[in-house]
Every structure is written in C-alpha cells, then in structure tokens.
Design an enzyme around this catalytic site. Structure first.
Site, short mmCIF file in Angstrom:
data_model
loop_
_atom_site.label_atom_id
_atom_site.label_comp_id
_atom_site.label_asym_id
_atom_site.label_seq_id
_atom_site.Cartn_x
_atom_site.Cartn_y
_atom_site.Cartn_z
N SER A 88 48.03 46.96 45.99
CA SER A 88 47.21 46.31 44.97
C SER A 88 47.99 45.93 43.72
O SER A 88 47.65 44.96 43.05
CB SER A 88 46.03 47.20 44.61
N HIS A 127 42.85 43.84 49.35
CA HIS A 127 43.50 42.63 48.83
C HIS A 127 43.95 41.66 49.92
O HIS A 127 44.51 40.61 49.61
CB HIS A 127 44.68 43.01 47.93
N LYS A 163 36.41 41.45 46.07
CA LYS A 163 37.66 40.75 45.75
C LYS A 163 37.65 39.38 46.43
O LYS A 163 36.98 38.48 45.97
CB LYS A 163 38.83 41.65 46.10
C1 LIG Z 1 39.65 47.61 44.24
C2 LIG Z 1 40.16 48.53 45.28
C3 LIG Z 1 39.36 49.55 45.77
C4 LIG Z 1 38.01 49.87 45.20
O1 LIG Z 1 37.07 48.95 45.61
P1 LIG Z 1 35.76 48.78 44.71
O2 LIG Z 1 34.80 48.10 45.60
O3 LIG Z 1 36.18 47.97 43.54
O4 LIG Z 1 35.32 50.16 44.32
C5 LIG Z 1 39.85 50.33 46.79
N1 LIG Z 1 41.09 50.12 47.28
C6 LIG Z 1 41.91 49.17 46.81
C7 LIG Z 1 43.27 48.99 47.39
C8 LIG Z 1 41.47 48.35 45.78
O5 LIG Z 1 42.27 47.43 45.27
#
Ligand SMILES: *Cc1c(COP(=O)(O)O)cnc(C)c1O
Length: 389
Positions: A179, A207, A239
């Site tokens: 990330s 991602h 995302k």
């Molecule tokens: C953003 C993210 C999460 C958390 O997801 P949310 O739905 O925002 O709680 C988990 N793992 C990774 C790698 C992330 O980038």
C-alpha cells in the site's frame, strides 16, 4: 484539579517535535481529480479511487435507487436480519469476478483482516507476515494469539526458512500490492513456499483489485493463481471500486467457517444495502472499462520517466501508487505543504506507517487524470524539492 493521563500532552509534543503530527483536511467537494479545500481547488494525487468511480454518475444513481428500495440503515448484523438481496447478489458477483467458490462481505477491510486471521488461527498456530504488511494485517495477526513471525519484505526464501521451524496451523499473510510502496508481492513464489509447508496463503488485494490484470481481477489475475494457490483472498470496495466495505473470497469451507467464527463479521451491523447496490454497478464498470487500467499505466509511466529526469528517487512500482522517497519526515511534510500551496494535494507518509527514515510522498493516480496533470505535478515537484532543503 489534576487531569487524568497527564502524559498525553507531552506525548503530543513529542509527536510534533519529530515531524509526525497528523491532522485532517476538510474536503467540501466529492472525490475526484479536483478537491475543494478551504475554498481553494487543488488537484488530487492522494486518493485510492484509482478507477475514478467514487463519484461516477451511474454508481451514484445505483446508490440512490438502493436507498429508495432498502432505505438507509441495514438494521442489524448479517446473521440477524441485515443480509439483504443486494448484499447477497454482490457476494455472488464478487465470487464470480474473483473466480472463487464464494465471497463474504465485511463492513471494512480492517475488520475483514482482523476477523479472518482470528477465525483461522489461535494459540499453538503461527502467522507469517511480510514486514511491510498493512497495519490491519499486523493487528489481525497479533490479535489472533498465534505465534507471530515477520519475514523480510517480498522474500519467499526467508519465509521458507521461517516456515520450516513452525508447528501447528500456518497462515502466510501478505499485501498483494504494497500500500505504501506500490510494488507487487512475489505471489507465485509465496504460493509455492506455502504449499510446500502445508500453510495457507492469504492475500490482501486492497490496491490491486480493479486496477491490476486484464479484467481488473487484481494480483491473483496478474499471476494466474487459483483458489488452490491462494485459499484466502481479501479485497476492499473503498479503493479501486470506489465505494465502501470489503470481502473475503475462497472455498465453501472457508466462507462457512468465517460466518460461524469471524467476530468482526458476526458482531457488527451490515453495510447499507445501497452501498452494495452502488458496488454492483461499479464492479460492472470496472470489469468492462479496461481503458481505465490502460490509462493508469500510461500516467504512471509518464510520471516515472519525468521524475527520473528530475533526479527524484522513484520506487520500484508498476501500480497506480508511485511514491517518491524523501527520508526525513519533516522534509516530506514541508514538500507536501509546498505542493499544496502550488495547488497539488500529495500526502507525506511518515513512520509508523512506513519504516523509520523512509518518509515519502505517496503519489497516486486516477484514471480521470490527464497527461497535463502529470506534467504540472512534475513541474511543481521539481520546484518544491529545490525549495525545501
Ligand atoms: C485500506 C486498506 C485496508 C483497510 O480497508 P478499509 O476498507 O479501508 O478498512 C486493508 N488493507 C490494505 C492493504 C489497505 O490498503
């Protein structure tokens, strides 16, 4: 009267002195290429809305239609009376999209990771995590009570050595696309190491989903890995897919186990059904409109070329996340502030989100950016870096 926790104030002072103080910016516009902050419009280079779907008209309309049909609140957890036809349909579509037997919705990715690891492991078991894993995966591993081992970043050989020594059930856990770095986990090698030691591999593709792979199937599509290779696949909806929530996909056995045992699934209110309806629409767009993925590649490559010419330290990344390594936290913040003054929003990522001494500017692209945005950012970056010694 003395206040309780007198050390809180000095802790905050310490955080500020190290250049690690965090504060929020209030956004007055929808997500998109342009954001309105303090009455000023800035160009956004820090969103995870990679495909540009968070404010897509069809997605917004599906959300509204969902609210017309189901109202706003889902009323309870999935296991009581909160599991709507919209949730159910989305789960089936996510299973088909990922090529897995079944998928299970969670309210957030953070909760999915915590729930899954704790449902699969306990005392006497072992969890193996990449050093650079997302905080939610690390927390999930710690909370499970299993023995907690971190292996060197993207290093299947180091993982193998650690797996050799372990007893009990073994779960290997990794980000698919890291990330804060943007690089890919060596999933093919990790899958081989896991299988060889009778371990399960869990991949968090927050991602990669929608962004990587011909159809947007993410990191497992990129490597062509089946449910047998990656038994636990976690994805987020907030995302690339532009909405909110998360899911876990895998075998019937995995999903039924999670429904019985994942506490962050059982003891929380289901997502609003309208969010599920919006996601069903954004998933269709993500699959069909491959131009969004092609565009992201072009923008990232253009940025990498330009940043290289400016002598900036780009990191090894072929995703929509293109960090520039700065090192010192305060300097990263100063450059980020200079960019904001020039009209560009780029976030400075500092410890503990990244290792000490590796503060960086995390530049992310959206399919809605144009080449001229990239060129203007590069121009501003060149000036900001020179201006912030
Ligand atoms: C953003 C993210 C999460 C958390 O997801 P949310 O739905 O925002 O709680 C988990 N793992 C990774 C790698 C992330 O980038």
């Amino acid at each position: 009267m003395t206040l309780p926790f007198p050390e809180l104030a000095s802790d905050l002072d310490d955080i500020a002195r190290q250049g690690l103080y965090r504060s929020r910016r209030v956004i007055a516009s929808p997500q998109g290429i342009n954001l309105e902050i303090d009455g000023k419009t800035v160009v956004n280079f820090c969103s995870n809305d990679y495909l540009g779907l968070a404010n897509h008209a069809d997605v917004v309309n599906a959300f509204k239609a969902g609210a017309d049909r189901y109202g706003v609140g889902s009323g309870s957890a999935h296991l009581i009376c909160g599991h709507s036809a919209a949730h159910h349909a989305l789960e089936e579509e996510l299973a088909e999209f990922t090529g897995r037997d079944r998928a299970l919705l969670f309210s957030t990715g953070y909760m999915a990771n915590i729930g899954v690891i704790s449902a699969l492991l306990g005392r006497g078991d072992a969890v193996f995590e990449d050093r650079l894993n997302h905080a939610s995966l690390l927390d999930g591993g710690l909370l499970s009570g299993a023995r907690f081992k971190r292996y060197a970043h993207a290093d299947a050989a180091d993982l193998g050595t650690k797996l050799d020594k372990a007893l009990g059930r073994k779960l290997v856990v990794t980000d698919g696309v890291f990330s804060m770095d943007g690089d890919f986990a060596p999933l093919d090698e990790l899958a081989v190491a896991a299988k060889k030691h009778g371990a399960w591999l869990m991949v968090d593709d927050a991602h990669g989903l929608g962004v990587i792979g011909e159809r947007g199937g993410g990191i497992v599509e990129h490597y062509g890995l089946s449910q047998d290779d990656v038994p636990v696949l976690m994805g987020t909806l907030g995302k690339g897919l532009g909405t909110f929530g998360a899911f876990v996909a895998g075998s019937e056995l995995l999903i039924e186990t999670l429904i019985q045992k994942a506490r962050t699934y059982i003891y929380t209110t289901a997502l609003p059904a309208s969010v599920a309806e919006a996601t069903r629409t954004s998933l269709k767009i993500a699959i069909e409109e491959s131009w969004r993925r092609d565009k992201l590649k072009q923008l990232s490559e253009r940025f990498r070329r330009g940043a290289g010419q400016l002598g900036l330290q780009v990191m090894e990344s072929s995703s929509a996340i293109q960090p520039i390594l700065i090192g010192d936290s305060q300097r990263a913040v100063d450059i980020s502030n200079a960019l904001l003054n020039a009209g560009f929003l780029v976030s400075a990522i500092r410890p503990p989100t990244v290792p000490q001494g590796s503060a960086r500017l995390r530049v992310t692209f959206s399919a809605l950016h144009e080449q001229q945005h990239v060129d203007r950012l590069l121009d501003a970056l060149g000036k900001a870096i020179v201006g912030c010694k």
